[in-house]
Scaffold this active site. Structure first.
Site, PDB file in Angstrom:
ATOM      1  N   HIS A 100      38.013  59.624  62.891  1.00 17.17           N
ATOM      2  CA  HIS A 100      39.263  60.235  63.348  1.00 17.17           C
ATOM      3  C   HIS A 100      39.200  61.763  63.198  1.00 17.17           C
ATOM      4  CE1 HIS A 100      41.036  56.204  63.277  1.00 17.17           C
ATOM      5  NE2 HIS A 100      42.057  56.699  63.942  1.00 17.17           N
ATOM      6  N   TYR A 105      43.334  59.945  55.125  1.00 22.37           N
ATOM      7  CA  TYR A 105      44.419  60.023  56.107  1.00 22.37           C
ATOM      8  C   TYR A 105      44.829  61.468  56.373  1.00 22.37           C
ATOM      9  CZ  TYR A 105      45.668  55.072  56.713  1.00 22.37           C
ATOM     10  OH  TYR A 105      45.677  53.741  57.067  1.00 22.37           O
TER      11      TYR A 105
END
Length: 370
Positions: free
Chosen positions: A322, A296
């Site tokens: 991402h 993350y």
């Protein structure tokens, strides 16, 4: 007026992150953008969802911008930033959409404001497929401070699917310039903190099972007494939460000051045991991959690496889609130079690690107000 920078909204990760990165950077760099094919492949609901719209509307308000196409389900927007307007703001998703994703788009902008700015966020504090509010506070916050970011965080009320209605706020202190960050040695885990909660009609026994499951798995990999454990459990009240929810965030701190997080939520078809196990295994996987940040944090720090003055170098696990997407658009919008290289075997620190160097020569963006 400068020409519009075209943004392919279906590129790479192809979701809301494309909007968050490019709209924030468009505002900071004073570059008009046109984003097409927004969330093109997100079936069954492509296009802007309420939380994405709330994020870009917030930035448009901050920068007195001209936003076209700003409507739910829209597949195309254009955004022309103006001058930053000093004020405090409220951003409401109107749904259980993630508050932390609104924070992602706004904090880079507020870091380069003229005065401390407070934004109140209303929506989902603990939402599926987004960083948990606890992760944001306990992991992302300390990591972002290494770049020089300064903000205060408060959580007033948790909100869950389907109503949302959670309330949190950040007050961001502006700085002149971000510092580069070098994280080269993950070290060894010295402490692990577990934060879990239940809310609404979820029985406290479920929270106990979440913690017990996580502890069983964590202690197999990080045994006591070499690792210190701290377990905190909260039963939320009707004053501190809206709706039913149960979740866990685990934070591991290493001997070199690196932080790793693992989070999970109770969902239909999952038991408390499943929730604790999911969070623990996620943290262990990220640490064992050999990086200095978890998955993350990996993509969230890219924008700050691009804006910082000087060379940042981060030891990372495998690059998520991402992260790859964030590198692409951060380079496109700022001109920052990134290099990603696999770490050669002689430089690896543990068997089986899958690690990379992410290096960035940041542009040294300066706050025009400070």
């Amino acid at each position: 007026m400068s020409e519009f920078v075209h943004i392919d909204g279906a590129y790479g990760e192809g979701g809301g992150q494309v909007l968050r990165n490019t709209v924030a950077l468009a505002a900071l760099m004073n570059k008009p953008i046109k984003v097409t094919d927004i969330r093109k492949n997100r079936k069954p609901k492509p296009g802007l969802r309420p939380q994405h719209l709330a994020g870009i509307q917030l930035v448009s308000q901050m920068y007195q911008g001209k936003l076209s196409g700003g409507a739910v389900d829209s597949s195309e927007i254009s955004f022309v930033p103006g001058q930053f307007r000093q004020s405090d703001y409220v951003s409401d998703t109107g749904t259980a959409g993630s508050i932390t994703l609104l924070m992602q788009i706004s904090i880079p902008c507020l870091t380069f404001a003229s005065k401390p700015t407070t934004v109140k966020f209303i929506g989902g504090t603990n939402a599926d497929k987004a960083p948990q509010i606890d992760y944001f506070h306990r992991v992302f916050g300390p990591i972002s401070s290494k770049f020089g970011l300064k903000y205060e965080f408060s959580l007033t009320k948790r909100g869950f699917f389907p109503k949302g209605l959670g309330v949190a706020a950040v007050t961001v202190e502006p700085i002149h310039q971000l510092a580069p960050v070098v994280l080269e040695d993950p070290g060894y885990v010295k402490s692990i903190k577990i934060f879990s909660f239940v809310a609404g009609g979820i029985h406290p026994r479920t929270g106990t099972r979440v913690n017990d499951s996580a502890l069983r798995i964590l202690k197999q990999r990080f045994p006591e007494p070499s690792v210190e454990y701290d377990v905190q459990f909260v039963q939320e009240t009707s004053l501190s939460s809206v709706g039913n929810g149960c979740g866990i965030t685990i934070v591991a701190e290493t001997s070199t000051g690196c932080l790793f997080g693992g989070s999970a939520l109770l969902e239909q078809g999952k038991s408390g045991d499943d929730v604790g196990a999911d969070a623990a295994r996620k943290l262990i996987t990220d640490f064992d991959d050999g990086g200095c940040v978890d998955e993350y944090a990996q993509d969230q720090i890219i924008i700050f690496m691009a804006l910082a003055k000087g060379r940042s170098k981060i030891r990372s696990g495998p690059l998520s889609l991402h992260t790859q997407t964030s590198i692409h658009f951060s380079s496109l919008m700022t001109g920052a130079k990134f290099e990603v290289l696999p770490i050669p075997d002689p430089e690896k620190m543990r068997p089986g690690e899958n690690s990379y160097w992410i290096t960035c020569d940041g542009i040294g963006f300066e706050n025009p107000h400070v």
